[in-house]
Design an enzyme around this catalytic site. Structure first.
Site, mmCIF file in Angstrom:
data_model
loop_
_atom_site.group_PDB
_atom_site.id
_atom_site.type_symbol
_atom_site.label_atom_id
_atom_site.label_comp_id
_atom_site.label_asym_id
_atom_site.label_seq_id
_atom_site.Cartn_x
_atom_site.Cartn_y
_atom_site.Cartn_z
ATOM 1 C CB SER A 190 -0.137 3.277 1.401
ATOM 2 O OG SER A 190 0.311 3.708 0.213
ATOM 3 C CB CYS A 191 3.716 1.519 -1.839
ATOM 4 S SG CYS A 191 4.290 0.567 -3.682
#
Length: 291
Positions: free
Chosen positions: A120-121
């Site tokens: 997610s990052c």
């Protein structure tokens, strides 16, 4: 190559109030999931980063990741990519370690980036906020591309029609690179899917690097989710002049787009879109004059 999907048994609860649901409130079935596995990226023999991704197009992912990190920007700087030895508990090759060999004159990056990166990052683990804003070797602001609002708004539907992994799982992001032709139409050059939206973009950029297409002038990058800071940064570092997303951008994404001279569109939904930066590249719909 590792599997991109996995079947798992689930308990399905049907709560629609139908007679069938009352008779069989819980059903047992198989569901198809998108695989998420770690990928270790090595520069030579040195471990550089570990990212969580959906297996597939891993060489594109590594190449695009190195572009996004500001390490390389030309295909000639990447000498080779190879899978390193690695086996699971059954002795099967995992294909979860990729080694990149850079040209000797390429400056080695700081190994302070050697951390776990979640799906997610895309910028977790950078040494400081200052190091996130990298200097690009390309200038999207100088790109003369113009694209009609109608064509730009149509890209999410074109992207969705090609999302085979999403059709199977409903659990991946997509990034599609479109070339805007002389006739104003859009041609899909490359589409990649992954559990991480930043991975999908890296896979597209890595494909372009390996094809010798950087900088990606005259193109639009369409993504299936929101437009975050790191996606704008990746687009700018690849020389992409237009980034469009089906959801909202963040405030920092808009600021970076403005500073980079990049056109940023959000809430692109087929019949409407918002332009948050670089409106000068958008051609308005032609409204016929009243008779």
């Amino acid at each position: 190559m590792g599997r991109v999907t996995q079947r798992r048994k689930v308990h399905k609860y049907v709560l629609d109030g139908s007679p069938n649901a009352l008779e069989f409130p819980v059903r047992y079935r198989e569901d198809v999931l998108a695989v998420e596995e770690p990928l270790e990226i090595r520069l030579g023999s040195m471990s550089y980063s570990v990212t969580m991704r959906t297996p597939g197009h891993d060489f594109d992912l590594v190449a695009g990741f190195l572009v996004s990190e500001g390490v390389i920007w030309d295909s000639g700087q990447l000498v080779s990519l190879r899978f390193c030895a690695g086996e699971d508990e059954n002795g099967v090759q995992t294909f979860n370690v990729v080694e990149a060999q850079l040209r000797p004159d390429v400056e080695a990056p700081s190994m302070g980036r050697h951390v776990y990166t979640s799906s997610s990052c895309g910028i977790c683990g950078t040494d400081s906020i200052e190091s996130v804003s990298k200097s690009s070797h390309f200038t999207p602001a100088a790109d003369p591309l113009s694209v009609s609002a109608e064509v730009l708004a149509s890209l999410p539907d074109i992207l969705r029609q090609s999302q085979r992994l999403f059709d199977d799982t409903g659990g991946v992001h997509a990034a599609g690179l479109f070339r805007i032709g002389d006739d104003g139409g859009a041609n899909l050059l490359c589409l990649r899917e992954d559990v991480g939206r930043h991975n999908a973009v890296d896979k597209v950029v890595g494909w372009a690097l390996r094809e010798g297409l950087l900088p990606l002038s005259g193109t639009v990058l369409q993504v299936s989710g929101r437009a975050s800071f790191e996606l704008v940064q990746k687009a700018a570092l690849a020389g992409i002049p237009v980034l469009a997303a089906v959801s909202a951008p963040s405030s920092l994404a808009v600021e970076l787009a403005e500073a980079s001279g990049l056109t940023l569109a959000g809430f692109s939904r087929g019949t409407s879109l918002n332009i948050y930066a670089g409106d000068g590249r958008i051609r308005r719909p032609v409204v016929a004059a009243p008779a």
